[in-house]
Design an enzyme around this catalytic site. Structure first.
Site, PDB file in Angstrom:
ATOM      1  N   TYR A 141      -4.442   0.925  -6.461  1.00  0.00           N
ATOM      2  CA  TYR A 141      -3.982   2.108  -5.962  1.00  0.00           C
ATOM      3  C   TYR A 141      -3.627   3.639  -6.293  1.00  0.00           C
ATOM      4  O   TYR A 141      -3.148   4.458  -6.229  1.00  0.00           O
ATOM      5  CB  TYR A 141      -3.111   2.221  -4.279  1.00  0.00           C
ATOM      6  CG  TYR A 141      -3.646   1.439  -3.567  1.00  0.00           C
ATOM      7  CD1 TYR A 141      -5.042  -0.077  -3.084  1.00  0.00           C
ATOM      8  CD2 TYR A 141      -4.274   1.710  -1.951  1.00  0.00           C
ATOM      9  CE1 TYR A 141      -5.597  -0.183  -1.902  1.00  0.00           C
ATOM     10  CE2 TYR A 141      -4.402   1.317  -1.248  1.00  0.00           C
ATOM     11  CZ  TYR A 141      -5.382   0.162  -1.094  1.00  0.00           C
ATOM     12  OH  TYR A 141      -6.077   0.208   0.106  1.00  0.00           O
ATOM     13  N   LYS A 191      -6.695 -13.108  -8.575  1.00  0.00           N
ATOM     14  CA  LYS A 191      -7.733 -13.718  -8.754  1.00  0.00           C
ATOM     15  C   LYS A 191      -6.762 -14.158 -10.528  1.00  0.00           C
ATOM     16  O   LYS A 191      -8.333 -13.625 -11.221  1.00  0.00           O
ATOM     17  CB  LYS A 191      -8.769 -12.904  -9.087  1.00  0.00           C
ATOM     18  CG  LYS A 191     -10.156 -13.153  -9.070  1.00  0.00           C
ATOM     19  CD  LYS A 191     -10.980 -13.579  -8.617  1.00  0.00           C
ATOM     20  CE  LYS A 191     -12.596 -14.094  -9.104  1.00  0.00           C
ATOM     21  NZ  LYS A 191     -13.186 -15.009  -7.874  1.00  0.00           N
ATOM     22  N   ASP A 223     -11.205 -15.149  -3.247  1.00  0.00           N
ATOM     23  CA  ASP A 223     -12.379 -15.598  -2.734  1.00  0.00           C
ATOM     24  C   ASP A 223     -12.830 -16.724  -1.941  1.00  0.00           C
ATOM     25  O   ASP A 223     -12.307 -16.517  -0.449  1.00  0.00           O
ATOM     26  CB  ASP A 223     -13.993 -15.464  -4.125  1.00  0.00           C
ATOM     27  CG  ASP A 223     -12.749 -16.637  -5.239  1.00  0.00           C
ATOM     28  OD1 ASP A 223     -11.957 -16.706  -5.164  1.00  0.00           O
ATOM     29  OD2 ASP A 223     -13.794 -16.315  -5.634  1.00  0.00           O
ATOM     30  N   ASP A 247      -4.880  -4.881   1.240  1.00  0.00           N
ATOM     31  CA  ASP A 247      -5.569  -4.746   1.905  1.00  0.00           C
ATOM     32  C   ASP A 247      -7.256  -4.659   2.523  1.00  0.00           C
ATOM     33  O   ASP A 247      -7.649  -5.146   3.633  1.00  0.00           O
ATOM     34  CB  ASP A 247      -5.930  -3.316   0.832  1.00  0.00           C
ATOM     35  CG  ASP A 247      -7.038  -1.385   2.339  1.00  0.00           C
ATOM     36  OD1 ASP A 247      -6.594  -2.098   3.158  1.00  0.00           O
ATOM     37  OD2 ASP A 247      -8.477  -1.872   2.070  1.00  0.00           O
ATOM     38  N   ASP A 251      -7.280  -7.099   7.252  1.00  0.00           N
ATOM     39  CA  ASP A 251      -8.214  -6.422   8.071  1.00  0.00           C
ATOM     40  C   ASP A 251      -9.560  -7.385   8.914  1.00  0.00           C
ATOM     41  O   ASP A 251      -9.456  -8.172   9.808  1.00  0.00           O
ATOM     42  CB  ASP A 251      -9.630  -5.198   7.634  1.00  0.00           C
ATOM     43  CG  ASP A 251      -8.938  -3.593   7.958  1.00  0.00           C
ATOM     44  OD1 ASP A 251      -8.230  -3.126   8.002  1.00  0.00           O
ATOM     45  OD2 ASP A 251     -10.203  -3.257   8.036  1.00  0.00           O
TER      46      ASP A 251
HETATM   47  C1  IPM Z   1      -4.530   0.569   5.460  1.00  0.00           C
HETATM   48  C2  IPM Z   1      -5.704   1.505   5.048  1.00  0.00           C
HETATM   49  C3  IPM Z   1      -4.646   2.738   4.061  1.00  0.00           C
HETATM   50  C4  IPM Z   1      -4.772   2.143   2.426  1.00  0.00           C
HETATM   51  C5  IPM Z   1      -5.071   4.030   3.444  1.00  0.00           C
HETATM   52  C6  IPM Z   1      -6.241   4.821   4.800  1.00  0.00           C
HETATM   53  C7  IPM Z   1      -5.295   4.052   2.741  1.00  0.00           C
HETATM   54  O1  IPM Z   1      -6.586   1.224   4.807  1.00  0.00           O
HETATM   55  O2  IPM Z   1      -3.185   0.789   4.884  1.00  0.00           O
HETATM   56  O3  IPM Z   1      -4.695  -0.644   5.335  1.00  0.00           O
HETATM   57  O4  IPM Z   1      -5.806   0.909   2.127  1.00  0.00           O
HETATM   58  O5  IPM Z   1      -3.572   0.863   2.727  1.00  0.00           O
HETATM   59 MG    MG Z   2      -6.682  -0.798   5.170  1.00  0.00          MG
END
Ligand code: IPM
Ligand code: MG
Length: 369
Positions: A141, A191, A223, A247, A251
């Site tokens: 990032y 990794k 993985d 990240d 999710d």
């Molecule tokens: C998160 C989001 C952010 C990230 C985006 C919106 C930049 O996906 O907070 O998980 O990747 O950190």
């Molecule tokens: Mg995210």
């Protein structure tokens, strides 16, 4: 207690969900006689349209002068064709960097009342309780150099994954300390079979582990971890990982809770702590009073716990969320497969506020006997 909280509603459903989180915080302040002062500022795509820069200097300065920042969501399809450095997301990264928090805490747990909303079988998710500690200021990032160039007449693009041992150490300490307060198990995800950054990650985390002999540490490749998180989530207590892996995996882990709308996060370790639900701006449902505000409300609970050290108040909000779910109330994202009454964003905020008052009363009554 006096707290100055900067609220950045941001894009999409951000304003709707932060409004409900603020409502719950006001209720907590009322009940306990705290003085919470809220100040709203512009951020995200909204800010680009108003001022030309994603978080304008005034927003950054207000955040730096606050005790904590509560953010809704950032991102808008209007900017889909714009280069990464001009997108609202770049503003979010700038905000994160200015505030300095490097440890992003993302708790993921199952809620019995809405287990049916998860595509995973309830015997898999029931009782799952994971804390992700995602490194937030390093890796791909922020790594330099980055960019797009032309090469032999075609385009080429590159990003840099870079970590220093000290960046790994500081976030590892937060993860081990968190594990000490929980079930004392830490899984570090990398990794290391391919990446040098991951080899350094693994060595450094193993070295920090010496300071925490009561915590059991194991390492997983990312993985394999992606598979274990959804096939056997109960094997995890605290998960420590770098920025991009965190990240993606957080999710993925949201399916354990039933919806991304349930997940909260708090970023600590810097000058000012930053709290934001994990879900994005969800432009398809923005402005329709449909979004789930529980991720934002649970982020407000994290703010009270980590920044204000108001553990009872934080726990009351979390108990209120469970009570409202147990009573059968659902926003659309968690209604499928769970029965109950479908309600709006504002109704959910109202019900949680009311439940907070009841939970606090019950706790007082309990302490009185
Ligand atoms: C998160 C989001 C952010 C990230 C985006 C919106 C930049 O996906 O907070 O998980 O990747 O950190
Ligand atoms: Mg995210």
């Amino acid at each position: 207690m006096k707290l100055r909280i900067v609220v950045l509603p941001g894009d999409g459903v951000g304003p709707e969900v932060t409004e409900q989180a603020v409502r719950v915080l006001r209720e907590v302040a009322n009940i306990h006689g705290h003085n919470f002062h809220f100040e709203e500022h512009t951020a995200g795509g909204e800010a680009i349209k108003q001022t030309g820069s994603p978080p304008p200097r005034a927003t950054l300065d207000a955040c730096l002068n606050a005790d904590a920042v509560l953010l809704g969501a950032i991102g808008s399809p209007e900017f889909d064709r714009v280069s990464p450095d001009k997108r609202p997301e770049a503003g979010l990264l700038l905000l994160r960097r200015e505030l300095g928090g490097f440890a992003n805490l993302r708790p993921v747990n199952s809620y019995r009342a809405i287990e049916g909303a998860s595509p995973l079988r309830s015997e898999i998710v029931d009782g799952a309780d994971i804390l992700f500690v995602r490194e937030l200021l390093g890796g791909l990032y922020f790594g330099e150099p980055r960019g797009i160039t032309s090469q032999n007449g075609g385009s080429a693009a590159f990003n840099t994954m870079r970590y220093s041992a000290s960046e790994i150490e500081r976030v590892a300490h937060i993860a081990f300390a968190a594990a000490m307060e929980r079930r004392r198990k830490l899984t570090s995800i990398d990794k290391a079979n391919v990446l040098e950054t991951s080899q350094l990650w693994r060595q450094t985390v193993s070295r920090v582990a010496v300071d925490y002999p009561k915590v059991t540490l194991d390492h997983l490749y990312v993985d394999a971890a992606a598979m274990h998180i959804i096939t056997n989530p109960k094997r995890f207590d605290v998960i420590l990982t770098e920025n991009l892996f965190g990240d993606i995996l957080s999710d993925e882990a949201a399916v354990i809770s039933g919806s991304l709308g349930m997940l909260a996060s708090g970023t600590i370790g810097g000058a000012v702590d930053l709290y934001e639900p994990v879900h994005g701006s969800a432009p398809d449902i923005a402005g329709k009073n449909l979004a789930n505000p529980l991720g934002a409300i649970a982020s407000a609970a994290m703010l009270l716990r980590h920044t204000a050290r108001l553990e009872d108040e934080a726990a009351d909000i979390e108990a209120a969320i469970r009570a409202v779910l147990d009573a059968g109330y659902r926003t659309a994202d968690i209604a499928h497969g769970t029965g109950g009454h479908l309600i709006s964003t504002t109704e959910m905020g109202q019900l949680v506020s009311e439940a907070v008052a009841e939970v606090a009363d019950m706790r007082h009554a309990y302490h009185a006997v």
